[in-house]
Design a protein around this motif. Sequence first.
Motif, mmCIF file in Angstrom:
data_model
loop_
_atom_site.group_PDB
_atom_site.id
_atom_site.type_symbol
_atom_site.label_atom_id
_atom_site.label_comp_id
_atom_site.label_asym_id
_atom_site.label_seq_id
_atom_site.Cartn_x
_atom_site.Cartn_y
_atom_site.Cartn_z
ATOM 1 N N PRO A 4 34.018 65.601 28.480
ATOM 2 C CA PRO A 4 32.760 65.133 27.877
ATOM 3 C C PRO A 4 32.970 64.477 26.510
ATOM 4 C CG PRO A 4 32.462 67.310 28.808
ATOM 5 C CD PRO A 4 33.929 66.996 28.905
ATOM 6 N N ALA A 5 33.915 64.986 25.725
ATOM 7 C CA ALA A 5 34.171 64.393 24.407
ATOM 8 C C ALA A 5 34.688 62.964 24.547
ATOM 9 C CB ALA A 5 35.173 65.242 23.636
ATOM 10 N N PHE A 6 35.543 62.720 25.516
ATOM 11 C CA PHE A 6 36.069 61.373 25.738
ATOM 12 C C PHE A 6 34.966 60.452 26.247
ATOM 13 C CE2 PHE A 6 40.163 63.211 25.167
ATOM 14 C CZ PHE A 6 40.988 62.171 24.789
ATOM 15 N N ALA A 7 34.134 60.959 27.148
ATOM 16 C CA ALA A 7 33.025 60.159 27.662
ATOM 17 C C ALA A 7 32.060 59.787 26.536
ATOM 18 C CB ALA A 7 32.303 60.915 28.771
ATOM 19 N N ALA A 8 31.763 60.730 25.673
ATOM 20 C CA ALA A 8 30.868 60.464 24.538
ATOM 21 C C ALA A 8 31.482 59.451 23.584
ATOM 22 C CB ALA A 8 30.543 61.761 23.815
ATOM 23 N N ALA A 9 32.769 59.568 23.346
ATOM 24 C CA ALA A 9 33.451 58.617 22.463
ATOM 25 C C ALA A 9 33.427 57.213 23.062
ATOM 26 C CB ALA A 9 34.888 59.065 22.211
ATOM 27 N N GLU A 10 33.641 57.107 24.359
ATOM 28 C CA GLU A 10 33.601 55.802 25.019
ATOM 29 C C GLU A 10 32.210 55.186 24.924
ATOM 30 O OE1 GLU A 10 35.029 56.479 28.974
ATOM 31 O OE2 GLU A 10 37.069 56.883 28.282
ATOM 32 N N ARG A 11 31.165 56.012 25.152
ATOM 33 C CA ARG A 11 29.791 55.507 25.046
ATOM 34 C C ARG A 11 29.498 55.037 23.624
ATOM 35 N NH1 ARG A 11 28.761 59.940 28.292
ATOM 36 N NH2 ARG A 11 28.059 61.153 26.503
ATOM 37 N N ALA A 12 29.934 55.800 22.640
ATOM 38 C CA ALA A 12 29.696 55.432 21.242
ATOM 39 C C ALA A 12 30.440 54.143 20.881
ATOM 40 C CB ALA A 12 30.119 56.569 20.314
ATOM 41 N N LEU A 13 31.651 53.982 21.387
ATOM 42 C CA LEU A 13 32.404 52.752 21.127
ATOM 43 C C LEU A 13 31.725 51.545 21.780
ATOM 44 C CD1 LEU A 13 36.055 54.062 21.418
ATOM 45 C CD2 LEU A 13 35.077 52.873 19.445
ATOM 46 N N LEU A 14 31.200 51.726 22.978
ATOM 47 C CA LEU A 14 30.485 50.634 23.637
ATOM 48 C C LEU A 14 29.218 50.266 22.865
ATOM 49 C CD1 LEU A 14 30.874 51.601 27.396
ATOM 50 C CD2 LEU A 14 31.902 49.654 26.215
ATOM 51 N N GLU A 15 28.509 51.262 22.379
ATOM 52 C CA GLU A 15 27.303 51.006 21.577
ATOM 53 C C GLU A 15 27.662 50.267 20.294
ATOM 54 O OE1 GLU A 15 23.466 50.778 20.199
ATOM 55 O OE2 GLU A 15 24.186 51.219 22.215
ATOM 56 N N ALA A 16 28.742 50.676 19.641
ATOM 57 C CA ALA A 16 29.191 49.992 18.421
ATOM 58 C C ALA A 16 29.562 48.543 18.728
ATOM 59 C CB ALA A 16 30.369 50.734 17.806
ATOM 60 N N GLU A 17 30.174 48.328 19.863
ATOM 61 C CA GLU A 17 30.539 46.978 20.264
ATOM 62 C C GLU A 17 29.282 46.134 20.506
ATOM 63 O OE1 GLU A 17 33.052 45.197 23.907
ATOM 64 O OE2 GLU A 17 33.973 46.889 22.863
ATOM 65 N N ALA A 24 38.836 62.770 19.765
ATOM 66 C CA ALA A 24 37.760 62.097 20.510
ATOM 67 C C ALA A 24 36.420 62.286 19.802
ATOM 68 C CB ALA A 24 37.691 62.619 21.939
ATOM 69 N N LEU A 25 36.177 63.478 19.277
ATOM 70 C CA LEU A 25 34.944 63.723 18.522
ATOM 71 C C LEU A 25 34.911 62.884 17.246
ATOM 72 C CD1 LEU A 25 34.619 67.589 18.956
ATOM 73 C CD2 LEU A 25 33.186 65.821 20.000
ATOM 74 N N THR A 26 36.060 62.750 16.604
ATOM 75 C CA THR A 26 36.150 61.897 15.415
ATOM 76 C C THR A 26 35.848 60.445 15.788
ATOM 77 O OG1 THR A 26 37.761 63.367 14.388
ATOM 78 C CG2 THR A 26 37.689 61.098 13.568
ATOM 79 N N ALA A 27 36.402 60.001 16.898
ATOM 80 C CA ALA A 27 36.155 58.635 17.366
ATOM 81 C C ALA A 27 34.675 58.419 17.636
ATOM 82 C CB ALA A 27 36.976 58.351 18.624
ATOM 83 N N GLU A 28 34.036 59.406 18.256
ATOM 84 C CA GLU A 28 32.604 59.286 18.532
ATOM 85 C C GLU A 28 31.803 59.169 17.232
ATOM 86 O OE1 GLU A 28 28.935 61.700 20.662
ATOM 87 O OE2 GLU A 28 30.834 62.723 20.315
ATOM 88 N N ALA A 29 32.120 60.017 16.264
ATOM 89 C CA ALA A 29 31.398 59.995 14.987
ATOM 90 C C ALA A 29 31.622 58.676 14.246
ATOM 91 C CB ALA A 29 31.830 61.175 14.122
ATOM 92 N N GLN A 30 32.848 58.207 14.217
ATOM 93 C CA GLN A 30 33.153 56.943 13.540
ATOM 94 C C GLN A 30 32.459 55.768 14.234
ATOM 95 O OE1 GLN A 30 34.735 56.117 10.755
ATOM 96 N NE2 GLN A 30 35.344 58.174 10.194
ATOM 97 N N ALA A 31 32.432 55.801 15.555
ATOM 98 C CA ALA A 31 31.776 54.726 16.299
ATOM 99 C C ALA A 31 30.268 54.744 16.057
ATOM 100 C CB ALA A 31 32.078 54.849 17.789
ATOM 101 N N ALA A 32 29.676 55.922 16.007
ATOM 102 C CA ALA A 32 28.239 56.027 15.719
ATOM 103 C C ALA A 32 27.944 55.509 14.310
ATOM 104 C CB ALA A 32 27.773 57.473 15.874
#
Length: 126
Positions: free
Chosen positions: A29-42, A80-88
Amino acid sequence: MSKRFVYLPVLAFFLAVMPLAAQTPEATPAFAAAERALLEAEREQAGQWAAEPYQAARDAYAQAQALQLKRKKTDAERAALTAEAQAALAAAQARQRRLAEQVERKISENNALRRDLLLGKDGKRP
């Protein structure tokens, strides 16, 4: 035909495929959330409007993937959680900066219209 020749291709197949299956880490789930956040940032064009946090998010996600391949699950989850937070953060900053630019443009347009109304099109008072 002997059983040895029947089992030999099956054994060769499993020997070829099993190492590949063992190397593919399970999605979490952490990787999935990070991927979603990166797509949103993109989608928010964070690469243009918030390059620093967006790059930090991409780096953290790459690190998470590398750690996951090394079977360091806890560290991979944390990255992955860090990636999600940074992407958000990157998405929010990009959105804010883009909207701030739109507001500035509208203010400039309104000032030009006000000037035209007060001074007239020719620049002289009516």
